[in-house]
Design a protein around this motif. Structure first.
Motif, PDB file in Angstrom:
ATOM      1  N   ASP A 243       0.815  -1.203   0.000  1.00  0.00           N
ATOM      2  CA  ASP A 243       0.000   0.000   0.000  1.00  0.00           C
ATOM      3  C   ASP A 243       0.852   1.258   0.000  1.00  0.00           C
ATOM      4  O   ASP A 243       0.343   2.366   0.023  1.00  0.00           O
ATOM      5  N   LEU A 244       2.177   1.068  -0.050  1.00  0.00           N
ATOM      6  CA  LEU A 244       3.066   2.214   0.079  1.00  0.00           C
ATOM      7  C   LEU A 244       2.921   3.204  -1.072  1.00  0.00           C
ATOM      8  O   LEU A 244       2.830   4.414  -0.862  1.00  0.00           O
ATOM      9  N   ALA A 245       2.893   2.659  -2.287  1.00  0.00           N
ATOM     10  CA  ALA A 245       2.764   3.523  -3.458  1.00  0.00           C
ATOM     11  C   ALA A 245       1.447   4.293  -3.384  1.00  0.00           C
ATOM     12  O   ALA A 245       1.407   5.512  -3.612  1.00  0.00           O
ATOM     13  N   GLU A 246       0.400   3.553  -3.015  1.00  0.00           N
ATOM     14  CA  GLU A 246      -0.921   4.165  -2.896  1.00  0.00           C
ATOM     15  C   GLU A 246      -0.913   5.262  -1.839  1.00  0.00           C
ATOM     16  O   GLU A 246      -1.438   6.347  -2.042  1.00  0.00           O
ATOM     17  N   LEU A 247      -0.268   4.938  -0.718  1.00  0.00           N
ATOM     18  CA  LEU A 247      -0.242   5.866   0.410  1.00  0.00           C
ATOM     19  C   LEU A 247       0.486   7.154   0.025  1.00  0.00           C
ATOM     20  O   LEU A 247       0.005   8.260   0.297  1.00  0.00           O
ATOM     21  N   GLU A 250      -1.637   9.222  -2.105  1.00  0.00           N
ATOM     22  CA  GLU A 250      -2.727   9.840  -1.348  1.00  0.00           C
ATOM     23  C   GLU A 250      -2.229  11.024  -0.529  1.00  0.00           C
ATOM     24  O   GLU A 250      -2.838  12.077  -0.489  1.00  0.00           O
ATOM     25  N   LEU A 251      -1.061  10.823   0.118  1.00  0.00           N
ATOM     26  CA  LEU A 251      -0.530  11.884   0.978  1.00  0.00           C
ATOM     27  C   LEU A 251      -0.149  13.091   0.142  1.00  0.00           C
ATOM     28  O   LEU A 251      -0.361  14.230   0.547  1.00  0.00           O
ATOM     29  N   ASP A 255      -4.666  18.100  -0.055  1.00  0.00           N
ATOM     30  CA  ASP A 255      -4.442  19.529   0.107  1.00  0.00           C
ATOM     31  C   ASP A 255      -4.601  19.855   1.591  1.00  0.00           C
ATOM     32  O   ASP A 255      -5.553  19.399   2.218  1.00  0.00           O
ATOM     33  N   PRO A 256      -3.668  20.659   2.180  1.00  0.00           N
ATOM     34  CA  PRO A 256      -3.774  20.953   3.610  1.00  0.00           C
ATOM     35  C   PRO A 256      -5.160  21.492   3.987  1.00  0.00           C
ATOM     36  O   PRO A 256      -5.667  21.217   5.064  1.00  0.00           O
ATOM     37  N   LYS A 257      -5.764  22.264   3.080  1.00  0.00           N
ATOM     38  CA  LYS A 257      -7.074  22.862   3.377  1.00  0.00           C
ATOM     39  C   LYS A 257      -8.150  21.782   3.545  1.00  0.00           C
ATOM     40  O   LYS A 257      -9.134  21.976   4.243  1.00  0.00           O
ATOM     41  N   GLU A 258      -7.902  20.644   2.871  1.00  0.00           N
ATOM     42  CA  GLU A 258      -8.921  19.591   2.898  1.00  0.00           C
ATOM     43  C   GLU A 258      -8.763  18.643   4.083  1.00  0.00           C
ATOM     44  O   GLU A 258      -9.618  17.807   4.328  1.00  0.00           O
TER      45      GLU A 258
END
Ligand SMILES: Nc1ncnc2c1ncn2[C@@H]1O[C@H](COP(=O)(O)OP(=O)(O)OP(=O)(O)O)[C@@H](O)[C@H]1O
Ligand SMILES: [Mg+2]
Length: 262
Positions: A243-247, A250-251, A255-258
């Motif tokens: 799941d590393l690539a996915e993670l 995702e990270l 967006d910080p605002k979200e």
């Protein structure tokens, strides 16, 4: 090739309640061989060694030791068949002297009361493995994690284990100490033992391994003799489908605002 077959798992499975921890896993271990089992958290590595070590029982497939089908009822039964397991936390008594720890659980027979002989034997057994410990009276808790692993390996070799199982022996160690532990793993192999080495780390596995089994979510995701796989491919297989690539994707995307408020 290497020596005689020590143990074999064939299509082994294990279910805990509703969790299928292992499914259709096969592995063979021979004398003088280091077989590495790799996989992420929860992949089933510890479950696999608990079955081999007699702590848990498999509920599918077969487990044979020296060709004889077994269903072990306790770690003692495994030990009596020459299968020694070194767990990651080692469960040592920190204030106990090294020599007492060395004989823990083996205080039978001629050494029972002869503490001078027990000290000498500990010192010699450690030296034979190339571990030069000046003071075997020092509490085991004063040794580094790597040294403790080495003492546990030397002990298994000394008491005549045929199979040595190591659960993540280098997980908590730095580069140098990991190297020292891996050196004793190869010393155990050179003494003719078969070693099952559990690790997260493909680099450590590849330094010493003769065979590599990859577990993913309880299933075998690969099984390769050394001749058929390089370090790069092993690393890719370990990371592939993780799941590393996915993670990271995702990270990076968040967006910080979200992000939800703390
Ligand atoms: N005694 C148990 N009861 C119920 N479920 C368990 C038990 N032991 C393990 N499991 C489950 O079985 C699966 C495999 O666990 P296992 O400990 O074998 O993985 P692992 O590869 O050793 O992971 P890690 O790298 O974190 O040590 C996990 O989903 C775990 O939650
Ligand atoms: Mg584990």
């Amino acid at each position: 090739m290497t020596g005689r077959e020590l143990l074999a798992l064939t299509a082994v499975g294990k279910t805990y309640g509703s969790v299928r921890a292992l499914q259709d896993v096969s592995l063979t271990l021979r004398e003088g061989e280091i077989s590495c089992v790799l996989g992420d958290n929860g992949a089933g590595k510890s479950t696999l060694i608990k079955i081999i070590a007699g702590l848990h029982q498999h509920d599918e497939g077969s487990y044979t030791i020296a060709g004889e089908e077994v269903r072990l009822g306790s770690p003692r039964q495994a030990l009596d068949r020459g299968i020694a397991t070194v767990y990651q936390d080692l469960a040592v008594v920190p204030l106990m002297p090294v020599w007492r720890n060395f004989f823990l659980g083996s205080e039978r027979g001629r050494f029972r009361l002869d503490t001078a002989a027990m000290r000498a034997t500990t010192r010699e057994a450690l030296l034979r493995m190339g571990i030069d410990l000046h003071d075997v009276d020092q509490p085991i808790g004063t040794l580094s994690g790597g040294q403790r692993q080495c003492v546990a390996i030397a002990r298994a070799v000394h008491f005549g284990a045929k199979v040595l199982i190591l659960d993540e022996p280098t997980a908590a160690l730095g580069v140098k100490q990991s190297g020292v532990v891996l050196k004793y793993v190869t010393a155990a192999r050179d003494a003719g033992l078969g070693v099952v080495l559990i690790t997260h780390n493909p680099h450590h596995a590849y330094l010493v391994g003769d065979h590599f089994t990859l577990l993913k979510r309880g299933r075998m995701a690969g099984s390769h003799p050394r001749a058929e796989i390089g370090l790069e491919q092993l690393t890719t297989e370990m990371a592939g489908g993780s799941d590393l690539a996915e993670l990271s994707h995702e990270l990076a995307r968040t967006d910080p605002k979200e992000r939800p408020p703390q």
